[in-house]
Design a protein around this motif. Structure first.
Motif, PDB file in Angstrom:
ATOM      1  N   PRO A   1      37.214  76.160  60.244  1.00  0.00           N
ATOM      2  CA  PRO A   1      36.914  75.223  59.167  1.00  0.00           C
ATOM      3  C   PRO A   1      36.874  75.925  57.809  1.00  0.00           C
ATOM      4  O   PRO A   1      36.657  77.126  57.726  1.00  0.00           O
ATOM      5  CB  PRO A   1      35.515  74.725  59.541  1.00  0.00           C
ATOM      6  CG  PRO A   1      34.884  75.921  60.182  1.00  0.00           C
ATOM      7  CD  PRO A   1      35.992  76.652  60.899  1.00  0.00           C
ATOM      8  N   ASP A   2      37.073  75.144  56.742  1.00  0.00           N
ATOM      9  CA  ASP A   2      36.854  75.668  55.401  1.00  0.00           C
ATOM     10  C   ASP A   2      35.384  75.569  55.018  1.00  0.00           C
ATOM     11  O   ASP A   2      34.868  76.360  54.249  1.00  0.00           O
ATOM     12  CB  ASP A   2      37.698  74.907  54.374  1.00  0.00           C
ATOM     13  CG  ASP A   2      39.171  75.195  54.539  1.00  0.00           C
ATOM     14  OD1 ASP A   2      39.517  76.343  54.881  1.00  0.00           O
ATOM     15  OD2 ASP A   2      39.980  74.279  54.338  1.00  0.00           O
ATOM     16  N   GLU A   3      34.700  74.554  55.534  1.00  0.00           N
ATOM     17  CA  GLU A   3      33.278  74.353  55.296  1.00  0.00           C
ATOM     18  C   GLU A   3      32.714  73.537  56.455  1.00  0.00           C
ATOM     19  O   GLU A   3      33.465  72.933  57.217  1.00  0.00           O
ATOM     20  CB  GLU A   3      33.036  73.624  53.968  1.00  0.00           C
ATOM     21  CG  GLU A   3      33.670  72.250  53.901  1.00  0.00           C
ATOM     22  CD  GLU A   3      33.450  71.560  52.573  1.00  0.00           C
ATOM     23  OE1 GLU A   3      32.822  72.167  51.690  1.00  0.00           O
ATOM     24  OE2 GLU A   3      33.890  70.409  52.415  1.00  0.00           O
ATOM     25  N   TRP A   4      31.369  73.511  56.566  1.00  0.00           N
ATOM     26  CA  TRP A   4      30.780  72.827  57.720  1.00  0.00           C
ATOM     27  C   TRP A   4      29.856  71.671  57.338  1.00  0.00           C
ATOM     28  O   TRP A   4      29.185  71.100  58.205  1.00  0.00           O
ATOM     29  CB  TRP A   4      30.072  73.810  58.646  1.00  0.00           C
ATOM     30  CG  TRP A   4      29.155  74.800  57.990  1.00  0.00           C
ATOM     31  CD1 TRP A   4      29.471  76.071  57.597  1.00  0.00           C
ATOM     32  CD2 TRP A   4      27.777  74.624  57.652  1.00  0.00           C
ATOM     33  NE1 TRP A   4      28.383  76.683  57.043  1.00  0.00           N
ATOM     34  CE2 TRP A   4      27.327  75.821  57.065  1.00  0.00           C
ATOM     35  CE3 TRP A   4      26.868  73.571  57.797  1.00  0.00           C
ATOM     36  CZ2 TRP A   4      26.008  75.994  56.616  1.00  0.00           C
ATOM     37  CZ3 TRP A   4      25.574  73.735  57.343  1.00  0.00           C
ATOM     38  CH2 TRP A   4      25.152  74.937  56.771  1.00  0.00           C
ATOM     39  N   ALA A   5      29.827  71.276  56.065  1.00  0.00           N
ATOM     40  CA  ALA A   5      29.104  70.066  55.671  1.00  0.00           C
ATOM     41  C   ALA A   5      29.576  69.612  54.306  1.00  0.00           C
ATOM     42  O   ALA A   5      30.035  70.411  53.489  1.00  0.00           O
ATOM     43  CB  ALA A   5      27.597  70.280  55.658  1.00  0.00           C
ATOM     44  N   GLY A   6      29.420  68.299  54.071  1.00  0.00           N
ATOM     45  CA  GLY A   6      29.798  67.734  52.788  1.00  0.00           C
ATOM     46  C   GLY A   6      28.596  67.171  52.063  1.00  0.00           C
ATOM     47  O   GLY A   6      27.461  67.612  52.259  1.00  0.00           O
ATOM     48  N   THR A   7      28.833  66.143  51.247  1.00  0.00           N
ATOM     49  CA  THR A   7      27.807  65.664  50.329  1.00  0.00           C
ATOM     50  C   THR A   7      26.966  64.517  50.886  1.00  0.00           C
ATOM     51  O   THR A   7      26.064  64.033  50.218  1.00  0.00           O
ATOM     52  CB  THR A   7      28.441  65.211  49.010  1.00  0.00           C
ATOM     53  OG1 THR A   7      29.415  64.194  49.280  1.00  0.00           O
ATOM     54  CG2 THR A   7      29.126  66.378  48.314  1.00  0.00           C
TER      55      THR A   7
END
Length: 205
Positions: A159-165
């Motif tokens: 993944p590029d990141e593991w959580a959003g907004t």
């Protein structure tokens, strides 16, 4: 106390990173039979009032920097009140950019989604205290799930990141969606609509 689950390091303004507890969560200052190092617990009654949402909007924007771009180990100590139904243990972010740990009967589910890529791991647990650790290793591009110190499953994941907004929740859904909710259909089905946790949580770090 009963009002807040306080983050211990006070990384930024006091209270911003606390979980705000609903009336269905009881703070037990002197529990018995807890694992070493756990001196207090939070008992969730499973009702709609058993919510614990992050005082800040979300982990991506309100923690120092953006931790969701880096590797992470998420550790939760829990004791289920029952092993029946679908319940949220914790979740960060939303459908397409998010992470969650949920229970489906006696199956512990670790789900992660980052836009078009997602993954899920699971293992079976019992009704006693369980140490669950979900790891996202963005250096070696893998996802791991441990239960009581034992590596239960691992899978390649980048993944590029593991959580959003979207909002974050402990023992329930924070915001409008469960982290990784829709995107892990191939692993667990739609996680949105999962119920509130019934049981005891002693630590999240």
């Amino acid at each position: 106390g009963n009002g807040n689950w306080e983050e211990t390091h006070q990384l930024i303004n006091a209270g911003t990173l606390d979980f705000n507890l609903g009336s269905g969560v009881n703070h037990n200052a002197s529990p018995s039979g807890t694992p070493n190092g756990i001196t207090a617990t939070y008992e969730y009654d499973g009702t709609a009032n058993a919510t614990a949402t992050l005082g800040a909007a979300n982990i991506q924007d309100d923690f120092p920097g953006d931790p969701t771009d880096n590797s992470v180990s998420l550790e939760l100590w829990l004791r289920p009140g029952d092993l029946s139904g679908n319940e949220v243990l914790f979740e960060f972010g939303g459908d397409t950019d998010g992470t969650s740990l949920t229970l489906s009967d006696d199956t512990l589910q670790f789900a992660v989604s980052d836009s078009s890529t997602s993954a899920g791991l699971s293992t079976t647990i019992g009704s006693d205290w369980t140490q669950a650790v979900g790891v996202l290793d963005l250096t070696n591009n893998e996802m791991l799930l441990y239960s009581n110190g034992v590596l239960e499953e691992t899978i390649a994941y980048t993944p590029d990141e593991w959580a959003g907004t979207n909002g974050d929740g402990l023992g329930s859904t924070g915001g409008t969606e469960v982290g990784g909710g829709d995107a892990v259909d191939g692993f667990f089905g739609d996680l949105n609509g999962e119920g509130n946790f019934q049981g005891v949580i002693g630590m999240l770090r």
